[in-house]
Design an enzyme around this catalytic site. Structure first.
Site, PDB file in Angstrom:
ATOM      1  CE  LYS B  91      -4.235  -1.653   0.081  1.00 41.78           C
ATOM      2  NZ  LYS B  91      -5.091  -1.447  -1.105  1.00 41.78           N
ATOM      3  CD  GLU B 113     -10.108   4.241   0.407  1.00 46.18           C
ATOM      4  OE1 GLU B 113      -9.967   5.457   0.243  1.00 46.18           O
ATOM      5  OE2 GLU B 113      -9.378   3.390  -0.151  1.00 46.18           O
ATOM      6  CB  SER B 380       0.124  -7.995  -1.435  1.00 44.34           C
ATOM      7  OG  SER B 380      -0.831  -8.757  -0.730  1.00 44.34           O
TER       8      SER B 380
END
Lengths: 272, 398
Positions: B91, B113, B380
Site C-alpha cells: 500500500k 478510506e 503483498s
C-alpha cells in the site's frame, strides 16, 4: 413541450418561482409516498423530486442516507418508485415528477427498459447524481424518446466551459448545488449563489433550480429571489425521521413547512 | 508497450470512467492534470524514487521459495516480498506517490478510506512524514477486527473516524471519504488506496504500484534467466495485482491469475468475488463488476480478510477479465488459512490473510505445473496485523 418546460414557462409568465420538494420514495413506508405527493401539491409544490433509494448514497448527508435505508427496509425498488408515480398520475396529470438518485439501480434495470416504463408512468425528468453528462451519451437519447428530461447538476466550482457543456446536454431545468458538500449540510452563502447564478444565466436560458441549504420559509424566499426554482429536501425528510412512530404527524409537518415556504416565496413576487 | 488503456476519459473498454457528482469534476480534472505533469517532471520522479528506495526500502526482494516448491512438487515459486516494505504491505508505494502529489498541489489535508487498515496506516505514515493533517475513514465493523492498525494510525497522528452507515465496512468508508472530499475539496487531497474510484485514480494508483511488476520482471530474469510462466496475486480492489500484472501485459507467454475472496464459498453467497460471481454496474465513480442484488443495490460481502472485503473491483481488472488476458479465480477463507499456515511453517514467512489467498491458489496451481516452470506470486503484505484474527478463529488464547 415537456410537462416540465410547460410548468416552468407558466410559472415564469406569472412571475412565480417553482417550489420543488424532494422526498425519498418508500420512506418511512411505501404507502406513505403517493398521498404525500398529492398533499405537497396542495401545499404549493410545483414539481416533485422523488428519491430512488440506493444502498450507497455517496452524495447525501445523514438525513437522506437514513431515508434511503428506511425505504430499502421495505425493499423499495426503482420499479416500485415508477409504480408510485403511475398511481400519482391517476389523479394528477399536471404536476411534473422528477426521479432523483444514483445510476446503479437504473443501469441494473437497463436504460431502455427504464426509459420506456418511466415515460409510460408519466415521469418527466431523471437526475442521477453520479452520472455527469460525459457518461450519459447512451442514455440521453433513450430518455428523450420517452419524453423524459435529463437533468444535470451544476456546482459552485463548475467552470464556464462545463456550464456550457452541461447545459447543452440538459433539458427541463438545471439543478444548481448551492454549496460544496452533501445534502443537508451547511449554510447558504447567498452572495456566492447570486454571483454563480449570474454566470450560469449568462450562458444558458434553461431554468435553474437551487438546492442544498434550504431549510425554512426565509431561506426559500431568499433563494426564490435569485433562482427559477427552490429545491428543499433534507428539511422535509427530517420531519419523517423525527416522527417515525407517527407518520401522519410527519405528513402534516411536511405540508406545513411547504406552505410556509410557498407563502414566503410568493411574498417576494408581491414585493416586486 | 503496446497496451495503452485507459483512454483519455479513463475508460478501459466499457469500464472505468468518471461517475461522480458535479462538485468533484473540477478537482478530478485538476488531479489528472497535476498527475500527468508530475509524471513527466524529472525532479518529482527523482524524489519519488529516492523515497521508495530509502524510506520504503525498495527494491523489495524476489525470493525463490525452494522448500515450498519442492514440497508442492511442481513449479518453482518465487515470492515478490512486498511484505518487507515499510508499514508491511504494498500500500505504501501508492501513498508515497499520492502524498508527494498532494504536496505539489499545495493541499494541506489528506483523507483516506481503509478496510484492513493497511492503507490507512500507510497514509497516516506518509502524512506524518510530510506534516500533513490526516483523517482516515474506517467502517465501525472493521475498527473492531483491526484494533491494532487503528492504534497505529492514532499513534501516527491521524484521526480515525468510525463509519456507522450501511454495512459499516470498506465500501461505507469509501462513501464517507467521498462525502468529506466533496465538502472540503479546496484544501483536501483524497488518497484512494486501490485501483478503483473515478479516473484518474485507477490509472494513477496502477502506475504507482507498477514498480512491483517492473522490479519483479527484472529480478526473475536475473535469477531464473527468463520470464515467469504465470503470475498470481490476490484481488480485493486489485492494486497489488495490477501493480504486478501491468508491466507483463504485453508478455503474451505470461499467464495472469487474480485471486478473489470466496469467503464461505461462492455457492453460499457469502463472499467478496465480484469478478467471479458479480456483474457490471456503477459504484464509487467507475463502471466495473459489482456484487449487487436484482435491483442494483450493493450487497454485503464476506471475507476472512478485511482487505478483500469489498463489493467492487478496479475497472482494469474488469477489462482484463472480459478480454481474457487475465483469469480470475477464487479461494475460500478456509483455503486461505491453509496457505497462511503453509508459508509460515515451511518458509518462515507469516503472510497477510489477503496475500494468503494468492498463496493458497499457488498451492493448487504449482502441482499442476512442471518443475522447470516458474510461478511468481505477489506476497503483498505481512501477517502481523492478522495474529488476533487467526488465533481467535482457531481457538488459541494469547
Amino acid at each position: 413541450m415537456s410537462r416540465l418546460s410547460e410548468k416552468l414557462d407558466l410559472l415564469k409568465n406569472s412571475g412565480r418561482k417553482a417550489l420543488i420538494p424532494f422526498v425519498t420514495a418508500g420512506d418511512p413506508n411505501p404507502g406513505f409516498t403517493v398521498p404525500l405527493m398529492h398533499a405537497m401539491v396542495e401545499a404549493g409544490a410545483d414539481i416533485i423530486e422523488l428519491g430512488m433509494p440506493f444502498s450507497d448514497p455517496m452524495a447525501d448527508g445523514p438525513v437522506i442516507q437514513k431515508a434511503s435505508e428506511r425505504a430499502l427496509l421495505h425493499r423499495t425498488t426503482v420499479r416500485d418508485v415508477i409504480a408510485m408515480v403511475a398511481s400519482f398520475r391517476e389523479t394528477d396529470q399536471t404536476t411534473p415528477v422528477v426521479l432523483m438518485g444514483y445510476l446503479n439501480p437504473v443501469e441494473c434495470m437497463g436504460y431502455r427498459i427504464f426509459s420506456d416504463l418511466a415515460g409510460k408512468a408519466g415521469i418527466d425528468g431523471l437526475l442521477t447524481v453520479d452520472m455527469p453528462p460525459e457518461e450519459a451519451g447512451d442514455f440521453i437519447p433513450l430518455l428523450k424518446q420517452s419524453g423524459i428530461d435529463p437533468i444535470f447538476l451544476l456546482a459552485p466550482n463548475s467552470t464556464e466551459a462545463r456550464i456550457k457543456k452541461v447545459s447543452a446536454m440538459a433539458s427541463g431545468y438545471l439543478y444548481y448545488v448551492s454549496l460544496k458538500g452533501i445534502t443537508g449540510a451547511g449554510h447558504l452563502d447567498l452572495k456566492s449563489v447570486e454571483e454563480k447564478l449570474g454566470q450560469i444565466k449568462s450562458i444558458t436560458s434553461l431554468p435553474v433550480g437551487v438546492g442544498f441549504g434550504v431549510k425554512s420559509g426565509e431561506t426559500a424566499a431568499a433563494i426564490g429571489k435569485l433562482a427559477d426554482g427552490v429545491v428543499v429536501g433534507s428539511a422535509l425528510v427530517s420531519k419523517i425521521a423525527d416522527n417515525l412512530e407517527q407518520p401522519q404527524v410527519a405528513h402534516q409537518e411536511i405540508v406545513e413547512l411547504l406552505s410556509v415556504m410557498r407563502e414566503a416565496m410568493d411574498k417576494n413576487g408581491e414585493e416586486q | 508497450m503496446s497496451y495503452n488503456l485507459p483512454d483519455e476519459n479513463g475508460h478501459f473498454g466499457t469500464y472505468g470512467g468518471v461517475f461522480v457528482a458535479e462538485t468533484l469534476m473540477l478537482p478530478l480534472d485538476e488531479l489528472k492534470e497535476a498527475y500527468e505533469t508530475q509524471m513527466r517532471n524529472p525532479e518529482f520522479l527523482a524524489e519519488l524514487d529516492a523515497d521508495l528506495q530509502n524510506y520504503v526500502g525498495r527494491p523489495s526482494p524476489l525470493y525463490h521459495a525452494e522448500r515450498w516448491s519442492r514440497e508442492l512438487g511442481g513449479a518453482q515459486i518465487y515470492l515478490k516480498r512486498e511484505d518487507l516494505n515499510h508499514t508491511g504491505a504494498h500500500k505504501v508505494n501508492n501513498c508515497i506517490g499520492q502524498a508527494l502529489l498532494a504536496k505539489q498541489m499545495g493541499k494541506k489535508r489528506i483523507i483516506a478510506e481503509t478496510g484492513a487498515g493497511q492503507h490507512g496506516v500507510a497514509t497516516a505514515t506518509v502524512a506524518a512524514r510530510l506534516g500533513l493533517e490526516c483523517v482516515v475513514y474506517m467502517g465501525a465493523e472493521d475498527i473492531q477486527r483491526q484494533a491494532q492498525n487503528v492504534y497505529r494510525m492514532k499513534l501516527l497522528g491521524a484521526k480515525v473516524v468510525a463509519v456507522e452507515a450501511g454495512s459499516r465496512t470498506l465500501k461505507d468508508a469509501l462513501n464517507e471519504a467521498l462525502r468529506d472530499w466533496v465538502t472540503n475539496v479546496d484544501d483536501t487531497f483524497y488518497i484512494i488506496g486501490t485501483v478503483a474510484g473515478p479516473h484518474p485514480y485507477p490509472a494513477m494508483v496502477r502506475d504507482f504500484q507498477a514498480i512491483i511488476g517492473r522490479e519483479a520482471r527484472e529480478q526473475i530474469q536475473k535469477q531464473a534467466g527468463r520470464l515467469p510462466d504465470a503470475l498470481i496475486a490476490c484481488v480485493g480492489g486489485g492494486s497489488n495485482a495490477i501493480g504486478l500484472f501491468y508491466p507483463f501485459i504485453d508478455d503474451e507467454s505470461v499467464q495472469m491469475f487474480g485471486v478473489e475472496a470466496a469467503g464461505d464459498g461462492i455457492e453460499t453467497g457469502r463472499h467478496a468475488a465480484p469478478l467471479c460471481a458479480g456483474r457490471p454496474g456503477v459504484l464509487h465513480g467507475n463502471r466495473t463488476y459489482l456484487m449487487e442484488d436484482d435491483n442494483g443495490g450493493i450487497i454485503e460481502t464476506h471475507s476472512i480478510s478485511a482487505g478483500l472485503d469489498y463489493p467492487g473491483v478496479g475497472p482494469e481488472h474488469a477489462w482484463l477479465k472480459d478480454s481474457g488476458r487475465a483469469e480470475y479465480v477464487n479461494i475460500t477463507d478456509k483455503e486461505a488459512l491453509e496457505g497462511f499456515h503453509a508459508l509460515t511453517k515451511i518458509e518462515g514467512i507469516i503472510p497477510a490473510l489477503e496475500s494468503s489467498h494468492a498463496l493458497a491458489y499457488a498451492m493448487k496451481k504449482a502441482p499442476t505445473m512442471r518443475s522447470d516452470e516458474l510461478l511468481l506470486v505477489n506476497l503483498s503484505g505481512r501477517g502481523d496485523k492478522d495474529m488476533h484474527t487467526v488465533a481467535e478463529l482457531e481457538g488459541i488464547e494469547w
